[in-house]
Each structure stands twice: as structure tokens, then as C-alpha cells.
Design an enzyme around this catalytic site. Sequence first.
Site, PDB file in Angstrom:
ATOM      1  N   GLU A 117      49.978  66.990  32.526  1.00 37.34           N
ATOM      2  CA  GLU A 117      49.334  68.025  33.345  1.00 37.34           C
ATOM      3  C   GLU A 117      47.912  67.557  33.635  1.00 37.34           C
ATOM      4  OE1 GLU A 117      48.454  71.878  31.640  1.00 37.34           O
ATOM      5  OE2 GLU A 117      48.807  72.882  33.545  1.00 37.34           O
ATOM      6  N   HIS A 206      53.516  76.759  35.546  1.00 36.78           N
ATOM      7  CA  HIS A 206      53.081  78.133  35.252  1.00 36.78           C
ATOM      8  C   HIS A 206      52.927  78.966  36.526  1.00 36.78           C
ATOM      9  CE1 HIS A 206      49.107  76.274  35.630  1.00 36.78           C
ATOM     10  NE2 HIS A 206      49.043  75.881  34.394  1.00 36.78           N
ATOM     11  N   ASN A 209      49.968  81.155  38.166  1.00 32.05           N
ATOM     12  CA  ASN A 209      48.660  80.766  37.646  1.00 32.05           C
ATOM     13  C   ASN A 209      48.184  79.458  38.272  1.00 32.05           C
ATOM     14  OD1 ASN A 209      50.069  82.079  34.758  1.00 32.05           O
ATOM     15  ND2 ASN A 209      48.267  82.986  35.693  1.00 32.05           N
ATOM     16  N   ARG A 217      52.188  87.188  55.466  1.00 28.56           N
ATOM     17  CA  ARG A 217      52.029  86.111  56.448  1.00 28.56           C
ATOM     18  C   ARG A 217      51.503  84.834  55.826  1.00 28.56           C
ATOM     19  NH1 ARG A 217      50.638  90.571  59.270  1.00 28.56           N
ATOM     20  NH2 ARG A 217      48.436  90.369  58.824  1.00 28.56           N
ATOM     21  N   ASP A 238      53.143  85.893  28.227  1.00 29.16           N
ATOM     22  CA  ASP A 238      52.341  86.471  27.140  1.00 29.16           C
ATOM     23  C   ASP A 238      51.786  87.837  27.542  1.00 29.16           C
ATOM     24  OD1 ASP A 238      50.497  85.671  29.031  1.00 29.16           O
ATOM     25  OD2 ASP A 238      49.145  84.684  27.620  1.00 29.16           O
ATOM     26  N   ASP A 263      52.407  77.370  27.093  1.00 29.28           N
ATOM     27  CA  ASP A 263      51.086  76.829  27.451  1.00 29.28           C
ATOM     28  C   ASP A 263      50.130  77.014  26.260  1.00 29.28           C
ATOM     29  OD1 ASP A 263      49.179  75.531  28.955  1.00 29.28           O
ATOM     30  OD2 ASP A 263      48.897  77.137  30.410  1.00 29.28           O
TER      31      ASP A 263
HETATM   32 ZN   LIG Z   1      47.777  74.519  33.519  1.00 34.97          ZN
END
Ligand SMILES: [Zn+2]
Length: 368
Positions: A117, A206, A209, A217, A238, A263
Amino acid sequence: MTRLEGRLVLPQGVVAGQLEFSETITGLEADPGSSGPYLLPGFIDTHLHGGGGGDTMDGADGVRTLARFHLAHGTTTLYPTTITNPWDAILHALDGVRQVQADPDPTLPSIPGVHLEGPFISPDRLGAQPPQTVEPTSAQLDDLLSEGVIRLVTLAPELPGVPEAARRFAEAGVRVSVGHTTADAETVAAFAKTVRGAGGTLGFTHLYNAMGGLAGREPGVVGASLADRDAYSELILDLRHVHPASFLAAMHAKPDRLHLITDSIRANGLGDGETELGGQRVIVKDGAATLPDGTIAGSTLTLDRALRNALELGVNLTQASRMLSLIPAQYLGLSDRGDLRQGKRADLVVLDDDFKVQEVYVAGRRVV
Ligand SMILES: [Zn+2]
């Protein structure tokens, strides 16, 4: 050979019966007279940075520590997740996971590989990622792919060089996940074509987020994810990262493609106080982890808690279990696990009537 009696949580429903297994499941028998705890396939977490004091970026010891912590909460397969950091720190983390894989501990969860990530994400959608993002170069991709441990990568499609990077990851069998991005729906759709054209499988990191919102639109990344029947999406359940209604909307749109993640960060399990994420100061208060400016910084969620949260929101046990095991297994191509079926790995979670973890088995061995 071990034999357990209870309520078997199968993809098609909950059935009273018995389960027989050694390393793999050897027998499965419905028996209405059976009673006992709930028996579920082990949980699979495709996105977690740390837990129990350990972090993926620490190297091998950190990975073992976080794995041990999450195992106690029913996670039997996990993908240690890196964070945006200087290049050497990322390579150090990959090397740590490679060491753990080279010397596997049968009392710990299975670790098929790493979720990378960052750093190939948008500087304008960092979330709690440090501002050390970069655009990928072919030399960097050579470095990463030669480590051979990455199975999942989060990328921002709009960055220069990212479509080419996605093509190379996909060709190497790495799942490509859209995240930490300012892309619009059209850019995501074009990116999906690139990934699939290279034989890849698309996901979203995720969901909701660090990707902006959805409007009629302006569908954005969320709309692009929900509209794409084949794309998988992770979600942090969570009840802080995502509103229950947003979660339920996504589950109804993608009943076979939405899966739950934690996460989780290093401080998970250590109570309130100060900790760090990617070298940044993080404060944990009442279980909520934030940067000093208030940005949510990962979670102190565990997958058994995510299951209970789903149940409290009215999701049935079968669907909740699928979102923790079978769907992530299908996403990552782990055809040997994910549900209770003859021949599958005996990765099992035993839950009591309150859905608390009683026992955990990894490949037939009782480890909790
Ligand atoms: Zn992240």
C-alpha cells in the site's frame, strides 16, 4: 484426525453436524442432533499493518508479532501491509516477509504474501499515509517484482506511470487494487480495462476511504466500484471508517465481491496511548487511532469484531462469514481455503454463542 461437533457455517447456510479433519477437511456430516459452538472457516485479512505491538515495516519479527496477535482473533491467513515510506524501508519490509515465509511457523497464520500500500498513490489522498508518495519507475518495479512476495498492490490510476505499473503487476499475478486516489469514474473504468487486459483481477482498497464520494452525476471511485460487478472491494467494518448504511449499500450491490478487512495498526491490543504509523505520531483514544490533526490512522479492529459488527447490523451469519473467508480467498486465488468443504485446508474458527473466539485451527493444528 480431529472431530468437532457444532453448527457448521457453510456458504449456503448454517447446518448442525460434524467436521472431521487432519491437515485438510476429510469429512463433513449434517446431523440435526448435533449441538455445540459455531464452526467457521478461518478469517482472511488482505489489509493489515500491524497488531500486538508489531508492524509490517519492522521486518520479520514485527510480522510474526502481528500474525500472532490476529491469530487469537480468528485470522488464519493474512497479507502484511506496507505503508508509504522511503524506498529502503519498503524493501526491508518485503525482505522481512520473505524471511518469515522461508522459515514458516505452523503455529502462526498462513502468509501468502504482501499487500503493498503506497508509495504509488496520490499525494492528494494520503489518508494517514506519509507524504512520501512517488510515481513508479521501471527500475522500481524490477526491484519490487524480483522480491517475489507481493500478491496485492494499491495504486492510484491517475498517476503517471501507474497504468504501465498495473500491467506489470497484473502479468506477475499480483491483484491490483484502486485506492488513495483522486481519479474519476472514467479513469477507473479505463484502468480496469488495462488490468484485465493483462490478465489481472481488480479490487478497491478500503472502499469509501481515501477515494472521495459518490453523487448522481459524479459517481467517483465509489460509484465505479459498485458499478463493476467483477471488481472486489475491501471494507473496514469498525463502524468508524464507514457508516453502517454505506456498508450495507455496498454489500447489497456486491454480495459476492465485498470482503472485510481490519487495516489494523501496531497499537491494536495495547490499549489507549501514543503509537506510530509509518514514522508518524498516532494517538489511540477509546480505540480510535488518529494522527495529531485528527485524520483516522488505521484501526484497532480485529476480524472477530468485524464479524460481530456485521451481525449487529443485521447481516446473517452465513453472509458475514463469506465476507471474512470465502470472498477474500476467491479474490486472492486461494482455492485451497475459504469455506468448510472436503479437501480444503482445515483453517477453522470456533465461536461461542456470543461469537467470541474459543479455538482456532491452522491446517488442522489447534493453535488457540
Ligand atoms: Zn490506506
